[in-house]
Design a protein around this motif. Structure first.
Motif, mmCIF file in Angstrom:
data_model
loop_
_atom_site.group_PDB
_atom_site.id
_atom_site.type_symbol
_atom_site.label_atom_id
_atom_site.label_comp_id
_atom_site.label_asym_id
_atom_site.label_seq_id
_atom_site.Cartn_x
_atom_site.Cartn_y
_atom_site.Cartn_z
ATOM 1 N N PHE A 228 5.931 -5.668 -5.097
ATOM 2 C CA PHE A 228 4.355 -5.629 -4.787
ATOM 3 C C PHE A 228 4.925 -4.971 -3.296
ATOM 4 C CE2 PHE A 228 1.348 -7.183 -1.447
ATOM 5 C CZ PHE A 228 0.174 -6.246 -1.467
ATOM 6 N N ALA A 229 6.203 -5.225 -3.080
ATOM 7 C CA ALA A 229 7.061 -4.946 -1.684
ATOM 8 C C ALA A 229 6.672 -3.675 -1.215
ATOM 9 C CB ALA A 229 7.523 -6.246 -1.088
ATOM 10 N N VAL A 230 8.026 -3.398 -2.640
ATOM 11 C CA VAL A 230 8.652 -2.541 -2.554
ATOM 12 C C VAL A 230 7.276 -1.631 -3.249
ATOM 13 C CG1 VAL A 230 9.269 -0.408 -4.333
ATOM 14 C CG2 VAL A 230 10.756 -2.966 -3.398
ATOM 15 N N GLY A 231 5.837 -1.211 -3.895
ATOM 16 C CA GLY A 231 5.043 -0.834 -3.910
ATOM 17 C C GLY A 231 4.333 -0.576 -2.882
ATOM 18 N N ILE A 232 3.626 -0.876 -1.929
ATOM 19 C CA ILE A 232 3.175 -1.383 -0.768
ATOM 20 C C ILE A 232 4.274 -0.144 0.298
ATOM 21 C CG2 ILE A 232 2.751 -2.061 1.737
ATOM 22 C CD1 ILE A 232 0.979 -2.620 -0.191
ATOM 23 N N SER A 233 5.763 -0.184 0.604
ATOM 24 C CA SER A 233 6.322 0.937 1.041
ATOM 25 C C SER A 233 6.373 1.963 0.560
ATOM 26 C CB SER A 233 7.898 -0.597 0.655
ATOM 27 O OG SER A 233 8.648 1.418 1.449
ATOM 28 N N HIS A 234 6.459 2.379 -0.816
ATOM 29 C CA HIS A 234 5.821 3.743 -1.473
ATOM 30 C C HIS A 234 4.400 4.396 -0.756
ATOM 31 C CE1 HIS A 234 9.911 4.312 -2.734
ATOM 32 N NE2 HIS A 234 9.595 2.725 -3.408
ATOM 33 N N SER A 235 3.636 3.391 -1.049
ATOM 34 C CA SER A 235 2.022 3.079 -0.374
ATOM 35 C C SER A 235 1.919 4.161 0.652
ATOM 36 C CB SER A 235 1.148 1.874 -1.306
ATOM 37 O OG SER A 235 1.181 2.464 -2.552
ATOM 38 N N VAL A 236 2.749 3.615 1.483
ATOM 39 C CA VAL A 236 2.449 3.306 2.997
ATOM 40 C C VAL A 236 2.842 5.067 3.092
ATOM 41 C CG1 VAL A 236 2.987 3.463 5.217
ATOM 42 C CG2 VAL A 236 2.240 1.299 3.922
ATOM 43 N N GLN A 237 3.826 5.545 2.465
ATOM 44 C CA GLN A 237 4.082 7.246 2.217
ATOM 45 C C GLN A 237 3.143 7.674 1.952
ATOM 46 O OE1 GLN A 237 6.706 8.509 4.271
ATOM 47 N NE2 GLN A 237 7.439 6.636 4.904
ATOM 48 N N ILE A 238 2.665 7.640 1.148
ATOM 49 C CA ILE A 238 1.995 8.592 0.231
ATOM 50 C C ILE A 238 0.169 7.788 0.757
ATOM 51 C CG2 ILE A 238 0.756 8.435 -2.022
ATOM 52 C CD1 ILE A 238 3.140 7.194 -3.270
ATOM 53 N N VAL A 239 -0.103 7.456 1.517
ATOM 54 C CA VAL A 239 -0.898 7.650 2.114
ATOM 55 C C VAL A 239 -1.503 8.185 3.081
ATOM 56 C CG1 VAL A 239 -1.916 5.519 0.289
ATOM 57 C CG2 VAL A 239 -0.968 4.710 2.968
#
Length: 785
Positions: A302-313
């Motif tokens: 979940f944390a890694v997902g958030i890391s990449h999500s922030v870059q994308i959003v």
């Protein structure tokens, strides 16, 4: 529209991603339906997941010590996986009718608990616990509990005498006679179903059938043993759900503050949660479970997902702000970030998978769990998230917020961008060199294995560790048992050559610091020979007369030799199971074998909980360097393939290496040993930290290719990706920091170490990376900056 951006679907490296973007977005509704259906399926599969732990999963089963132990498991009853139930009275001593009736009832209760090896169960009330003495008529003896037991004062006095003659004081009976132990060896597999013993269910049964049922104001029940430890770990690890919710809430709030957009926040949280659901479902479909050491991995996903999500959003919101349509913004986001995102996730996944080199099943399974989750993120974040964003768009509030940011001076990033100038870069590199040297020096103090008494996986004030401390304080034999298997030919364990070799071995090992005492066939032989000679101490010695030896060994219990008399265990009771103690014992055994091993008698390592711990420490010590080489080797290779530049790879890898060195120094400073629970943290920290460097340098490279000088290019990269990296590092550090409140100490240690590594990896990517870029940049670009 910013002159620094190009809002076309063309890509600097070719047209593969633009074509793929058009193909994906042409079937948006169908792909969304596929993701929804897959999520529902994996949610159902994940609901079948159960906690999974076994004794063999926690040990290096292919290590020679463990092979020797497993080959002789049937001959080492009670010296492998066993629990000890301590029954303590707070009134008087154990020689009362009320206490003995209670002890008998608990013994009977434990006998029928599923998973107990009933034939090997030991208690004052089991027939295999006996007494004997020498009289004028010869040897006499029997079961400790008199045949005519009726609870009367006379029989209780007889019981006291039998107990004193049994040699169980300090073993099954406390030195102060206020408590007694029931030793329950366990079977690894259910004899009826053939399935592995469910340690969590077993520990729960002990709580329900023994502690809850029999503990009262006058009686205290204490339980120790590997199975009980695992049960407590699973109970504590089950709180991971609370940590997940806490981290989810913290992340949601910080995302909302960062983006000022409910849609962007919802999309990021949704896709990260979907990734966790898929991961759990895949594990369920593969028939795997979650053990205490891998229960926190879903949160890492979940944390890694958030890391990449922030870059994308962040990138998507930037395109929307510059008046690009939702669909084109989503497609552009996919084109610009799919390559660095894929390389970063591939580095994470392959890096995690390198944990498979560690020959301990629980870590190998953790590698599968972690890498499976990372593989899922490639789909849920690089594909699903842009698709979701193409439907949600952003709120007007978000656009206004970005307009305010775009017109702000970005003073803080201007200061960070100065790290590409000569003075600040030299200062930062000098400081990094000093920190690296200090970390390498102090990191030498890092130790392998457990550094605390009891179960270091739990907090010192946990119930299990209090129970274990009680046992250590009130009994003569330690709970830390190291077993060496003395082997010879069939029916030769009673020979003088064998017994004399054991005598020399036992004498030398008892002199090793950290060894409390030793027990073997030798002690029985000496005791019987002494008894046959009117109890005179001068006869407490082995005899060269084979007939006398045979007679003295005929009374030895079966637990001190195997059925064909080719092996006899030498049981060493240790002060603790700390790494230094185990190293001394192992070294003493090897030294003795080098001097005295004639081939007729061999001393094999090792069994007992301390023997298993010694093997585990050896495997971890050997694997630590190998694991780091694999992790960094994979990350370096993928960076080289992505950027095709050794200079860029150095800029990304050096900050990671600095964090790893400082992390090891921090472990040494805090007294955290390298063991099964903490070794994976190093790989996890490197795998997640590389994301920061890849995203920042990908943005930096984009602006450098547009002809901007290094300082301006880095300032632009910070505006587009730096904020997201800083936000991600802080958010992950805060989220993982909640683990430090876990009742499970190793989870708290993992939380502390990951918090440190997330934060320092973020600082390294923002501060050390640009300084290295200045140092390694071509001369003309450095001057232009």
């Amino acid at each position: 529209m910013s002159p620094q951006e190009s809002y076309t679907l063309e890509d600097d490296d070719g047209r593969i991603r633009p074509v793929l973007a058009r193909a994906i977005f042409a079937v948006r509704p169908l792909l969304i339906l596929v993701f929804v259906a897959a999520t529902a399926f994996f949610a159902w599969q994940g609901s079948q997941l159960r906690p999974d732990a076994s004794f063999e999963k926690m040990i290096p089963v292919y290590h020679p010590y463990i092979r020797n132990f497993l080959a002789s498991r049937e001959d080492l009853k009670g010296l492998g996986n066993a629990v000890r139930i301590i029954v303590e009275t707070r009134r008087g001593d154990i020689f009362t009718a009320e206490f003995q009736e209670l002890l008998k009832a608990i013994t009977d209760e434990v006998f029928y608990v599923k998973g107990v090896d009933r034939a090997a169960l030991q208690s004052l009330w089991t027939p295999n616990v006996r007494w004997q003495e020498v009289t004028e008529e010869g040897f006499v003896g029997g079961a400790v509990i008199p045949d005519d037991y009726d609870g009367s004062e006379r029989v209780l006095e007889k019981l006291r005498e039998n107990t004193l003659k049994s040699g169980q004081i300090g073993r099954l009976v406390a030195n102060d006679f206020r408590s007694a132990i029931i030793v329950a060896p366990l079977v690894e597999r259910d004899p009826e179903t053939g399935k592995k013993l469910d340690f969590h269910a077993f520990a729960s049964d002990l709580e329900r059938l023994v502690r809850d049922k029999y503990q009262s104001g006058d009686i205290r029940i204490r339980i120790t043993g590997f199975a009980k430890l695992v049960g407590d770990l699973i109970d504590g690890a089950s709180l991971v759900g609370l940590f997940f919710l806490a981290a989810f809430a913290i992340t949601a709030v910080m995302l909302l503050i960062y983006s000022r957009c409910a849609w962007l926040t919802l999309a990021a949280l949704l896709c990260s949660t979907v990734a966790v659901v898929w991961q759990m479902g895949i594990l369920g479909a593969l028939g795997m479970g979650l053990d205490p050491y891998s229960m926190l991995v879903p949160f890492l996903v979940f944390a890694v997902g958030i890391s990449h999500s922030v870059q994308i959003v962040n990138r998507f919101g930037n395109f929307i702000y510059h008046e690009v349509s939702r669909i084109d913004a989503a497609r552009l986001t996919f084109v610009r970030l799919s390559k660095p995102g894929f390389i970063a996730l591939l580095s994470d996944g392959v890096g995690f998978f390198t944990l498979r080199v560690i020959d301990i099943p629980v870590i190998q399974e953790l590698a599968v769990v972690a890498s499976t989750g990372i593989a899922v993120l490639i789909l849920t974040h690089l594909v699903l998230l842009p698709l979701v964003l193409s439907y949600t768009g952003v709120t007007r509030r978000c656009v206004r917020y970005r307009a305010d940011k775009d017109h702000s001076p970005f003073t803080h990033w201007a200061l960070v961008a100065r790290m590409t100038e000569r003075g600040p870069a030299i200062a930062m590199l000098s400081l990094s060199a000093v920190m690296l040297a200090a970390g390498l020096w102090y990191g030498q103090k890092q130790e392998i294995g457990d550094l605390d008494p009891g179960a270091p996986e739990l907090r010192p004030d946990s119930r299990y560790n209090r129970d274990n401390a009680f046992l250590t304080e009130n009994y003569s034999t330690s709970t830390d048992v190291f077993v060496v298997m003395a082997r010879t030919g069939s029916q030769q364990c009673g020979s003088y050559e064998f017994i004399s070799a054991v005598d020399r071995f036992q004498a030398e090992l008892e002199a090793v610091p950290g060894v409390q005492s030793a027990l073997s066939l030798l002690d029985v032989s000496k005791l019987v020979i002494q008894g046959m000679n009117e109890g005179s101490p001068k006869w407490r010695e082995i005899s060269r007369n084979q007939y006398i030896l045979n007679n003295s060994l005929s009374r030895a219990p079966s637990s001190l030799r195997n059925t064909d008399c080719s092996m006899a265990p030498v049981i060493l009771f240790l002060d603790d199971h700390k790494a230094a103690t185990l190293e001394r014992v192992v070294a003493a055994v090897y030294e003795f074998r080098a001097r005295y091993d004639t081939g007729a008698v061999t001393f094999e390592l090792a069994a007992g909980n301390a023997g298993v711990e010694a093997a585990t420490n050896i495997v971890i010590e050997e694997a630590q360097t190998k694991m780091l080489l694999w992790v960094y080797g994979v990350v370096i290779l993928l960076c080289l393939l992505n950027f095709r530049s050794l200079r860029i790879t150095v800029c990304i890898i050096v900050p990671l290496a600095l964090t790893s060195v400082l992390g090891q120094a921090l472990m040494a400073f805090l007294g955290i040993g390298v063991k099964v629970a903490t070794l994976p943290v190093i790989a996890l920290g490197v795998g997640i930290g590389v994301d920061y460097g890849i995203y920042i340098y990908s943005a930096l490279q984009f602006y450098l290719r547009r002809g901007e000088p290094l300082k301006e290019a880095y300032f632009s990269a910070l505006k587009s990706s730096g904020t997201a990296v800083a936000f991600t590092g802080l958010t992950l550090a805060v989220g993982v920091g909640t683990w430090m409140f876990s009742p499970i100490k190793f989870q708290a240690d993992m939380g502390l170490m990951l918090t440190f590594m997330f934060f320092w990896n973020m600082l390294g990517a923002l501060l050390v990376l640009p300084a290295l870029s200045w140092l390694l940049a071509p001369r003309e670009r450095r001057l232009a900056g």
